[in-house]
Design an enzyme around this catalytic site. Structure first.
Site, PDB file in Angstrom:
ATOM      1  N   ARG A 253       6.844 -11.183 -70.832  1.00  0.00           N
ATOM      2  CA  ARG A 253       7.784 -11.648 -69.788  1.00  0.00           C
ATOM      3  C   ARG A 253       7.098 -11.653 -68.526  1.00  0.00           C
ATOM      4  NH1 ARG A 253      12.677 -13.732 -71.536  1.00  0.00           N
ATOM      5  NH2 ARG A 253      13.426 -12.470 -73.570  1.00  0.00           N
ATOM      6  N   GLU A 282      10.769 -19.939 -64.688  1.00  0.00           N
ATOM      7  CA  GLU A 282      10.891 -21.128 -65.721  1.00  0.00           C
ATOM      8  C   GLU A 282      11.787 -22.149 -65.492  1.00  0.00           C
ATOM      9  OE1 GLU A 282      10.515 -18.954 -69.220  1.00  0.00           O
ATOM     10  OE2 GLU A 282       8.810 -17.860 -68.746  1.00  0.00           O
ATOM     11  N   HIS A 301       6.374 -21.102 -72.822  1.00  0.00           N
ATOM     12  CA  HIS A 301       7.213 -20.213 -73.411  1.00  0.00           C
ATOM     13  C   HIS A 301       7.461 -20.505 -74.635  1.00  0.00           C
ATOM     14  CE1 HIS A 301      10.235 -16.857 -72.170  1.00  0.00           C
ATOM     15  NE2 HIS A 301       9.720 -16.630 -73.350  1.00  0.00           N
TER      16      HIS A 301
END
Length: 344
Positions: A253, A282, A301
């Site tokens: 994370r 993001e 991601h």
């Protein structure tokens, strides 16, 4: 009574996968489908829930009259729960029901399940891939070679990377993903060290002090959950404890790491490289300093993106629907107390 199920899929966990898995568990279920556009359209906040896709109106329209919802990111808000009074179970095909208002569901008597560990293998494999890519400069050298440049200077000693064999690698976190990464690193012959206050005290390679782990690690890889204790865990001070020429990898994370500090450490040469699949914001904002930092490998991601993950996630939530249909205890339920609440 025939169980009425809505399979709210997207372009990763397909509604067809959810429907097939549910029918495998409850063959006589009545399964309807709806499709949301993630990941082609990014998830975001929908009313009071995070990391959701679609709108409340879309969900309400599709969900009314159903007993069960199986979904990855469909928004389950207080309003959705209020306007879908037949709903009794929400099964979320991800590691946590972030897109569900669990307190509102509990009050409404709706049980909420999730799919822990669905992407542990995929994320562990991606972590190793990122590590090898940055240590051996794979994307950089590929780009030159594909452009017709035969760059023999990458064989110069000062430009060569590290082997994993014999290299001290520090893992922060030893859960489902970290433990898999440790196993693969051990197979490579790396010197594996682990910092996790919640791990078994007898765990081989366990280091009880984070600073000690940092001073001994040539490669640091993050695998902790984001909590009040771990948010911003690795900042400028912590990075400075790593030996000069070290590497940092984060496929966990973004909130675990101070990326501004990473950029500074890369630019002054304290870090030899870094590899990331997760970020503070993001998508990464245009003009972010990380985009121009040297020796960085970045992916958007996608560590948990594999066909096996989507299939496994569908099977996990379908198994919960099967347990629900048979009146059994749910295996991965966020609010087991909700089953005792009567819906008016």
């Amino acid at each position: 009574m025939i169980l009425r199920v809505l399979a709210a899929g997207d372009n990763f966990v397909l509604s067809s996968l959810l429907k097939s898995a549910v029918l495998g568990e409850v063959p006589d279920a009545q399964v309807s489908t709806v499709d949301f556009p993630w990941p082609d359209v990014p998830f975001g906040k929908v009313a009071e829930v995070d990391e959701a896709t679609g709108s409340e109106d879309e969900m309400i329209s599709a969900l009314r009259g159903h007993d069960v919802l199986v979904t990855q990111m469909g928004a389950v808000t207080e309003r959705v729960l209020r306007e879908c009074p037949d709903l009794k179970l929400v099964a979320v095909s991800r590691g946590g029901p972030i897109n569900v208002n669990v307190p509102a569901a509990t009050e409404a008597g709706v049980a909420v399940c999730y799919a822990p560990g669905r992407n542990a293998t995929a994320t562990a494999e991606m972590t190793i891939a990122l590590m090898l890519a940055v240590l051996r400069r794979v994307p950089e050298t590929h780009a030159h070679t594909a452009n017709g440049e035969w760059r023999g200077d990458y064989y110069r000693y000062e430009r060569c990377g590290l082997e994993l064999e014999g290299t001290p690698v520090g893992l922060v976190g030893y859960g489902a993903i970290g433990s898999r990464v440790a196993k693969v690193l051990s197979a490579f012959g790396a010197e594996v060290m682990i910092y996790d206050p919640y791990a078994d005290p007898g765990l081989p390679g366990l280091v009880h002090d984070l600073d000690d782990l940092l001073t001994r690690s040539r490669v640091l890889t993050l695998h902790a959950r984001v909590t009040e204790e771990t948010e911003g865990l690795i900042g400028m001070r912590e990075l400075s404890l790593l030996p000069r020429g070290s590497y940092v990898v984060n496929a966990a994370r973004g909130a675990l790491l101070d990326y501004e500090a990473v950029v500074e450490a890369l630019r002054d040469g304290h870090l030899a490289g870094a590899a990331f699949d997760t970020y503070a914001v993001e998508p990464i904002p245009s003009g972010d300093a990380l985009l121009s930092a040297p020796n960085v490998v970045m992916t958007p991601h996608i560590a948990g993106a594999s066909k096996a993950v989507a299939e496994k996630a569908a099977r996990i939530v379908a198994a919960e629907v099967g347990r629900f249909a048979r009146g059994e205890e749910l295996a991965n339920c966020s609010n087991p107390e909700a089953r005792g609440v009567h819906r008016s």
